[in-house]
Each structure stands twice: as structure tokens, then as C-alpha cells.
Design a protein around this motif. Structure first.
Motif, mmCIF file in Angstrom:
data_model
loop_
_atom_site.group_PDB
_atom_site.id
_atom_site.type_symbol
_atom_site.label_atom_id
_atom_site.label_comp_id
_atom_site.label_asym_id
_atom_site.label_seq_id
_atom_site.Cartn_x
_atom_site.Cartn_y
_atom_site.Cartn_z
ATOM 1 N N THR A 40 0.846 -1.195 0.000
ATOM 2 C CA THR A 40 0.000 0.000 0.000
ATOM 3 C C THR A 40 0.877 1.240 0.000
ATOM 4 N N GLU A 41 0.433 2.247 -0.725
ATOM 5 C CA GLU A 41 1.192 3.495 -0.769
ATOM 6 C C GLU A 41 1.330 4.093 0.622
ATOM 7 N N GLU A 42 0.247 4.045 1.370
ATOM 8 C CA GLU A 42 0.259 4.631 2.721
ATOM 9 C C GLU A 42 1.257 3.902 3.622
ATOM 10 N N ALA A 45 4.873 4.537 2.404
ATOM 11 C CA ALA A 45 5.271 5.922 2.687
ATOM 12 C C ALA A 45 5.620 6.093 4.160
ATOM 13 N N ARG A 52 3.464 9.944 -0.215
ATOM 14 C CA ARG A 52 2.953 8.891 -1.100
ATOM 15 C C ARG A 52 3.360 9.096 -2.555
ATOM 16 N N VAL A 55 6.492 7.155 -3.504
ATOM 17 C CA VAL A 55 6.159 5.736 -3.424
ATOM 18 C C VAL A 55 5.381 5.320 -4.665
ATOM 19 N N ARG A 56 4.448 6.171 -5.087
ATOM 20 C CA ARG A 56 3.674 5.879 -6.295
ATOM 21 C C ARG A 56 4.599 5.781 -7.508
ATOM 22 N N LEU A 59 6.606 2.473 -7.309
ATOM 23 C CA LEU A 59 5.819 1.297 -7.686
ATOM 24 C C LEU A 59 5.667 1.196 -9.198
#
Length: 237
Positions: A40-42, A45, A52, A55-56, A59
Motif C-alpha cells: 500500500t502506498e500509505e 510511505a 505517497r 512511493v507511487r 511502484l
């Protein structure tokens, strides 16, 4: 989700997306993040002490590398491979690394021979694979194979091989090596050093291919055993 950046690690500062991709990639390859694990991004992060957005970006990079998969409404997960996928990768790896060994034979110098011999000695000194030393064994094995790639003198070849070397590492295949299988791996490294130092490209290619196939057999046998155990479990009370 397992924490992949220690509490005492400073926040990521350089090119945040690139830095995040490096950390997540390493966590996937060393097994901290395992095949099929949801990302998960959250959560990432928070763990990486960043926002985030990087991180996005990370990914997206890892998706293009084949380490992460994303599906609508389900987010991202560490990519898991089927047995036939892993077999295909090892088939490609045997061809490519065999070719690399052939190219390295006429190019290797005394310094290159010394680096490979010292790496083999370190691998032997690590002993049998355990939870405590398996990361070191994997690292030493990657160093040995990467050194041969560098000696082969082809950047394109190196880039192609690294993809099929790194992906199976997420399955921690060295965890399943018996002491005898570890000895066979060490013996193959010694043989490769000897034939490379003699300049015998044909022999180096054959030994490298056999070495890669030995590693494939260990991994696929374990994966098959897991699959059969899961099938038996479905029908059990």
C-alpha cells in the motif's frame, strides 16, 4: 507489513522516487517483502518516511521491472511466479550466462581471476545455508556471477542477465540447498575460475549452463513440493 527501513535510518532525501524504488527493490530481493504480499502506498510511505508521491513513482518503476504487479481495485503486490515462469527464466539465464562465460574467457586478466577465486573462497567459508547467513550467501553468489558479466564486456548482455538473475532471488532458493547442493555450487564456481583462467570459452559455457540448471532444479523441486502439499491440503478434513 514488515518494516523495510529501520527506525534509526534517516528519511529518504535524494531523488525521492528513485530512492524509494531502490529500497523497495532491495526489500523484495532479500525477501523482506515476499511474493504475493500486498503493498500500500500509505504503508510504504510511512515505512520509508516519505510522502505517497515518490512511493507511487517507485511502484510504477518496479512494475516495469516485473517485481510488482498492479490490478484495478486491488492495488499493488509483490509479483509471484508460477513454476513454468521460473523454468523459463532459468532457461534464458542458462543461455545468457553461458554466453557471458564464453565471452569472459578470452578477456579475463589476473585481477579478474583473483576476484573470482577470492569470491569462491568467501562462499566456501560461509558454510551451509542458515537463516543467519543466507543473505550473505546470496550476495556472494550474485557478486561472482556479476563479475563474470562485467568481464564479458557487454552492457546489453549484463542488463538482460540481471533481470533473470534477480527475480528468482525473491524465492530465497538458497534456503533449500542441502549441504551437498551447496558443495556442488562451490565446486562449479571453482571449475569456472579454472577454465576461465585457462581461456577455454567452450568449457566455461558448458559449466555455467550446468551450474544454472542445478540451481533451477533445487528451486523448482521445492516449488513443486509446496504446490503438491497445497493440493493435498485442499482435500483434507
Amino acid at each position: 507489513m514488515a518494516q523495510i527501513l529501520g527506525d534509526d535510518h534517516p528519511p529518504l532525501t535524494r531523488s525521492a522516487g528513485e530512492a524509494a524504488a531502490d529500497v523497495i527493490r532491495r526489500a523484495i530481493l532479500d525477501g523482506t517483502l515476499f511474493p504475493g504480499q500486498r503493498l500500500t502506498e500509505e504503508g510504504l510511505a510511512r515505512d520509508l518516511k516519505t510522502s505517497r508521491t515518490p512511493v507511487r513513482e517507485a511502484l510504477r518503476v518496479l512494475k516495469t521491472e516485473g517485481l510488482v504487479v498492479s490490478t484495478p481495485y486491488h492495488g499493488s503486490t509483490v509479483r509471484a511466479y508460477e513454476i513454468h515462469d521460473l523454468d523459463d527464466m532459468y532457461q534464458l539465464r542458462a543461455l545468457l550466462e553461458g554466453h557471458a562465460a564464453r565471452r569472459a574467457a578470452p578477456r579475463i586478466d589476473e585481477e579478474g581471476v583473483a576476484k573470482l577465486r577470492e569470491s569462491t573462497d568467501r562462499l566456501v567459508a560461509l558454510g551451509d545455508a542458515t537463516d543467519e547467513n543466507v543473505a550473505q550467501i546470496v550476495s556472494e553468489n550474485v557478486f561472482f556471477h556479476t563479475t563474470i558479466l562485467e568481464l564479458a564486456g557487454s552492457q546489453r548482455l549484463a542488463e538482460m542477465v540481471r533481470k533473470v538473475i534477480e527475480l528468482p532471488l525473491i524465492y530465497k532458493s538458497y534456503h533449500w540447498y542441502s549441504p551437498e547442493q551447496k558443495r556442488l555450487s562451490e565446486h562449479a564456481h571453482r571449475q569456472l575460475v579454472d577454465v576461465l583462467s585457462s581461456g577455454d570459452g567452450d568449457r566455461a559455457e558448458l559449466i555455467m549452463r550446468g551450474h544454472v540448471y542445478d540451481g533451477r532444479d533445487v528451486l523448482l523441486a521445492h516449488m513443486q513440493s509446496l504446490a503438491e502439499g497445497a493440493d493435498e491440503g485442499v482435500g483434507s478434513p
